[in-house]
Design an enzyme around this catalytic site. Structure first.
Site, mmCIF file in Angstrom:
data_model
loop_
_atom_site.group_PDB
_atom_site.id
_atom_site.type_symbol
_atom_site.label_atom_id
_atom_site.label_comp_id
_atom_site.label_asym_id
_atom_site.label_seq_id
_atom_site.Cartn_x
_atom_site.Cartn_y
_atom_site.Cartn_z
ATOM 1 N N ARG A 54 0.829 -1.232 0.000
ATOM 2 C CA ARG A 54 0.000 0.000 0.000
ATOM 3 C C ARG A 54 0.853 1.267 0.000
ATOM 4 O O ARG A 54 0.420 2.327 0.411
ATOM 5 C CB ARG A 54 -0.964 0.025 1.186
ATOM 6 N N LYS B 240 3.162 11.554 -11.147
ATOM 7 C CA LYS B 240 2.310 10.686 -11.974
ATOM 8 C C LYS B 240 3.071 9.393 -12.203
ATOM 9 O O LYS B 240 4.188 9.410 -12.742
ATOM 10 C CB LYS B 240 1.993 11.344 -13.323
ATOM 11 N N GLU C 147 9.117 18.279 -24.562
ATOM 12 C CA GLU C 147 8.400 18.641 -23.330
ATOM 13 C C GLU C 147 8.866 20.016 -22.832
ATOM 14 O O GLU C 147 8.105 20.750 -22.206
ATOM 15 C CB GLU C 147 8.616 17.578 -22.239
ATOM 16 N N LYS D 187 7.088 23.253 -13.742
ATOM 17 C CA LYS D 187 6.245 22.090 -13.416
ATOM 18 C C LYS D 187 5.921 22.060 -11.924
ATOM 19 O O LYS D 187 4.795 21.801 -11.525
ATOM 20 C CB LYS D 187 6.915 20.783 -13.871
ATOM 21 N N GLU E 109 -4.454 17.078 -10.600
ATOM 22 C CA GLU E 109 -5.038 17.443 -11.896
ATOM 23 C C GLU E 109 -6.549 17.669 -11.825
ATOM 24 O O GLU E 109 -7.313 17.151 -12.643
ATOM 25 C CB GLU E 109 -4.704 16.371 -12.949
ATOM 26 N N ARG F 7 -3.449 21.604 -13.672
ATOM 27 C CA ARG F 7 -2.376 20.695 -14.104
ATOM 28 C C ARG F 7 -2.606 20.153 -15.514
ATOM 29 O O ARG F 7 -1.652 19.762 -16.192
ATOM 30 C CB ARG F 7 -2.215 19.548 -13.088
ATOM 31 N N ASN G 182 -0.800 18.859 -20.267
ATOM 32 C CA ASN G 182 -1.176 17.894 -21.314
ATOM 33 C C ASN G 182 -1.260 18.558 -22.689
ATOM 34 O O ASN G 182 -1.794 17.959 -23.630
ATOM 35 C CB ASN G 182 -2.524 17.241 -20.983
ATOM 36 N N HIS H 200 -1.024 16.530 -25.829
ATOM 37 C CA HIS H 200 -1.149 15.116 -25.476
ATOM 38 C C HIS H 200 -2.388 14.436 -26.067
ATOM 39 O O HIS H 200 -2.392 13.218 -26.209
ATOM 40 C CB HIS H 200 -1.148 14.927 -23.953
ATOM 41 N N HIS I 106 -1.114 11.302 -27.648
ATOM 42 C CA HIS I 106 -1.381 9.946 -27.154
ATOM 43 C C HIS I 106 -2.024 9.082 -28.235
ATOM 44 O O HIS I 106 -1.752 7.887 -28.330
ATOM 45 C CB HIS I 106 -2.281 9.988 -25.914
ATOM 46 N N HIS J 296 7.512 9.188 -27.137
ATOM 47 C CA HIS J 296 6.508 10.017 -26.467
ATOM 48 C C HIS J 296 6.656 11.502 -26.825
ATOM 49 O O HIS J 296 5.703 12.153 -27.256
ATOM 50 C CB HIS J 296 6.604 9.810 -24.944
HETATM 51 P P1 NAD Z 1 12.739 5.815 -21.833
HETATM 52 O O1 NAD Z 1 12.601 5.730 -20.377
HETATM 53 O O2 NAD Z 1 12.273 4.666 -22.649
HETATM 54 O O3 NAD Z 1 14.276 6.090 -22.162
HETATM 55 C C1 NAD Z 1 14.685 6.175 -23.501
HETATM 56 C C2 NAD Z 1 15.869 5.276 -23.810
HETATM 57 O O4 NAD Z 1 17.061 5.901 -23.374
HETATM 58 C C3 NAD Z 1 15.836 3.917 -23.128
HETATM 59 O O5 NAD Z 1 16.245 2.939 -24.025
HETATM 60 C C4 NAD Z 1 16.836 4.093 -21.989
HETATM 61 O O6 NAD Z 1 17.404 2.909 -21.539
HETATM 62 C C5 NAD Z 1 17.852 4.984 -22.635
HETATM 63 N N1 NAD Z 1 18.624 5.791 -21.691
HETATM 64 C C6 NAD Z 1 18.178 6.318 -20.539
HETATM 65 N N2 NAD Z 1 19.103 7.091 -19.994
HETATM 66 C C7 NAD Z 1 20.189 7.046 -20.800
HETATM 67 C C8 NAD Z 1 21.457 7.658 -20.775
HETATM 68 N N3 NAD Z 1 21.795 8.512 -19.809
HETATM 69 N N4 NAD Z 1 22.329 7.369 -21.770
HETATM 70 C C9 NAD Z 1 21.973 6.549 -22.779
HETATM 71 N N5 NAD Z 1 20.769 5.940 -22.865
HETATM 72 C C10 NAD Z 1 19.885 6.199 -21.884
HETATM 73 O O7 NAD Z 1 12.006 7.103 -22.427
HETATM 74 P P2 NAD Z 1 11.759 8.563 -21.836
HETATM 75 O O8 NAD Z 1 11.605 9.414 -23.012
HETATM 76 O O9 NAD Z 1 12.730 8.929 -20.802
HETATM 77 O O10 NAD Z 1 10.344 8.417 -21.105
HETATM 78 C C11 NAD Z 1 9.164 8.155 -21.824
HETATM 79 C C12 NAD Z 1 8.104 7.702 -20.879
HETATM 80 O O11 NAD Z 1 7.839 8.725 -19.909
HETATM 81 C C13 NAD Z 1 6.777 7.391 -21.547
HETATM 82 O O12 NAD Z 1 6.296 6.169 -21.085
HETATM 83 C C14 NAD Z 1 5.877 8.520 -21.087
HETATM 84 O O13 NAD Z 1 4.528 8.147 -21.044
HETATM 85 C C15 NAD Z 1 6.435 8.821 -19.733
HETATM 86 N N6 NAD Z 1 6.122 10.160 -19.219
HETATM 87 C C16 NAD Z 1 5.665 10.253 -17.957
HETATM 88 C C17 NAD Z 1 5.398 11.496 -17.424
HETATM 89 C C18 NAD Z 1 4.947 11.612 -15.991
HETATM 90 O O14 NAD Z 1 4.598 12.714 -15.572
HETATM 91 N N7 NAD Z 1 4.972 10.551 -15.223
HETATM 92 C C19 NAD Z 1 5.600 12.648 -18.183
HETATM 93 C C20 NAD Z 1 6.087 12.509 -19.480
HETATM 94 C C21 NAD Z 1 6.348 11.246 -19.999
HETATM 95 N N1 GLY Z 2 3.314 15.171 -17.851
HETATM 96 C C1 GLY Z 2 2.084 15.750 -17.423
HETATM 97 C C2 GLY Z 2 1.948 15.870 -15.959
HETATM 98 O O1 GLY Z 2 2.827 15.491 -15.209
HETATM 99 O O2 GLY Z 2 0.937 16.301 -15.492
#
Ligand code: NAD
Ligand code: GLY
Length: 367
Positions: free
Chosen positions: A129, A151, A193, A235, A245, A249, A253, A256, A260, A273
């Site tokens: 939990r 998130k 972003e 942010k 949100e 917030r 998006n 998005h 999406h 993304h």
């Molecule tokens: P990712 O986590 O897949 O990383 C991209 C690639 O880069 C991976 O293959 C990873 O292993 C590699 N990598 C990471 N760090 C590295 C480094 N320092 N050197 C070399 N390679 C490296 O992709 P991302 O773009 O970081 O994240 C995308 C995800 O984030 C999506 O799932 C998206 O939905 C999510 N997201 C979440 C939020 C949130 O608020 N929680 C906001 C925006 C996006």
């Molecule tokens: N990436 C959108 C949010 O964190 O609200």
């Protein structure tokens, strides 16, 4: 330098620091980074969740960093890529946490990009939990967006991020040096972003990006540090005002709704993304212009910065019906309306509930 995510009301106790620096995660780390870790309550054992690539590049350095901070790691290495953000790997994380008898007072450390941050955060939110977690992002996208704000979640074959929770980390440690090894495409992906924050929340920052994108994308450390700091501050300010949100917030998006849909239509493959969000921002800006919320010049500036940054600027050729069906999976859909974030000249925004008939007609016109 530190930025505080200062939550209010009953969430006050969940407030935390974001520490940003260059070379702060290393085997002899001392001072602020160790203080932040201590203040977060991290000691003893921690479950480090990372990916193959990040572990290969930084596994040894990270273990030494933890050893120096007197933390004993249990390391889980997951495959790279969006498909890791799934029930299969979530289940694997639970199995390992149970096998290693992790307890409530212990920590998960998300060490990687947004995929790792999202799935590790959701595991932390739900295991027993809720156990503590911290974010140590390694991609630009995670530095400026996903590691901050709580998130967490995983994807479902029926749609992106459909399963998740708001669950704040105890701290975020951003070391700009990790970006040295980030592939160029991933750097640009995160930059999308960053453009988002400027486009709808900070006009001056947008001008800075227009003037400095080349320097930033060639990995100038000061430029990168500046955009990470400004993005996190923007942010944090939004999250401080509306953690769950309920209203404001949603501005984060921007891009998005169509973004999406693009990700879904490509089955979370082919397009990343941030790239999908870049396409979505152009679409949202076109709609903004069509509805009279912004001028053609604003649309052009957003499009130009996206193009100049090497991000995709063309709306992929799926049919309007395919887009509409994918958009209907969005969490922001109610009856036949979808809540869109539109740009109201650079640095400003407006929320608008759009009818699917209007979107369908508009897509027909532009595709
Ligand atoms: P990712 O986590 O897949 O990383 C991209 C690639 O880069 C991976 O293959 C990873 O292993 C590699 N990598 C990471 N760090 C590295 C480094 N320092 N050197 C070399 N390679 C490296 O992709 P991302 O773009 O970081 O994240 C995308 C995800 O984030 C999506 O799932 C998206 O939905 C999510 N997201 C979440 C939020 C949130 O608020 N929680 C906001 C925006 C996006
Ligand atoms: N990436 C959108 C949010 O964190 O609200």
């Amino acid at each position: 330098m530190k930025i505080r995510v200062d939550l209010s009301g009953s969430a006050k106790d969940n407030s935390y620091d974001i520490l940003i620096g260059s070379g702060i995660v290393n085997a002899e780390a001392a001072g602020e980074v160790i203080d932040v870790i201590k203040q977060a309550g991290l000691k003893g054992r921690a479950c480090v969740i990372t990916t193959e690539t990040v572990n290969g590049l930084y596994g040894r350095l990270f273990k030494n960093f933890l050893k120096n901070a007197r933390i004993e790691p249990v390391v889980l290495v997951l495959p790279d890529g969006e498909s890791t953000k799934s029930i299969k790997y979530l289940s694997y994380i639970y199995d390992e946490l149970i096998k290693n008898r992790f307890e409530r007072g212990e920590f998960i450390i998300a060490f990687g990009g947004g995929v790792i941050g999202d799935i590790a955060g959701y595991a932390a939110a739900t295991y027993l939990r809720g156990i503590n977690f911290i974010q140590i992002p390694t991609t630009l996208l995670a530095d400026v967006d996903s590691s901050v704000g709580g998130k967490t979640g995983i994807d479902h074959p029926g749609g992106k991020n459909l399963i998740g929770a708001f669950y704040q980390p105890k701290c975020v440690i951003i070391d700009v040096n990790f970006l040295d090894t980030l592939p160029e495409r991933e750097l640009k992906n995160g930059f999308a972003e960053v453009i988002k924050y400027g486009a709808v929340l900070d006009g001056e920052f947008f001008i800075y990006l227009e003037n400095n994108y080349e320097k930033i994308l060639s990995r100038d450390k000061d430029g990168l540090t500046h955009i990470i700091r400004r993005s996190c501050a923007i942010k944090a300010d939004v999250v401080n005002k509306d953690e769950k949100e309920a209203g404001l917030r949603s501005v984060l998006n921007f891009g998005h709704s169509l973004g999406h849909a693009v990700e879904t239509l490509y089955n979370y493959k082919t397009v990343k993304h941030g790239e999908a969000i870049a396409i979505g921002m152009i679409f949202a800006s076109m709609v903004s212009e069509d509805l009279g919320f912004c001028t053609g010049e604003t649309l052009n500036r957003i499009k130009t910065l996206i193009k100049n940054s090497g991000l995709p600027a063309k709306i992929p050729g799926f049919t309007p019906v395919e887009y509409i069906n994918a958009m209907k999976l969005d969490k922001k859909v109610e009856s036949r309306l979808i809540k869109f974030v539109l740009v109201k000249e650079i640095g400003g925004f407006v929320f608008k509930e759009l009818d699917f008939d209007y979107i369908h007609e508009f897509l027909k016109k532009i595709l």
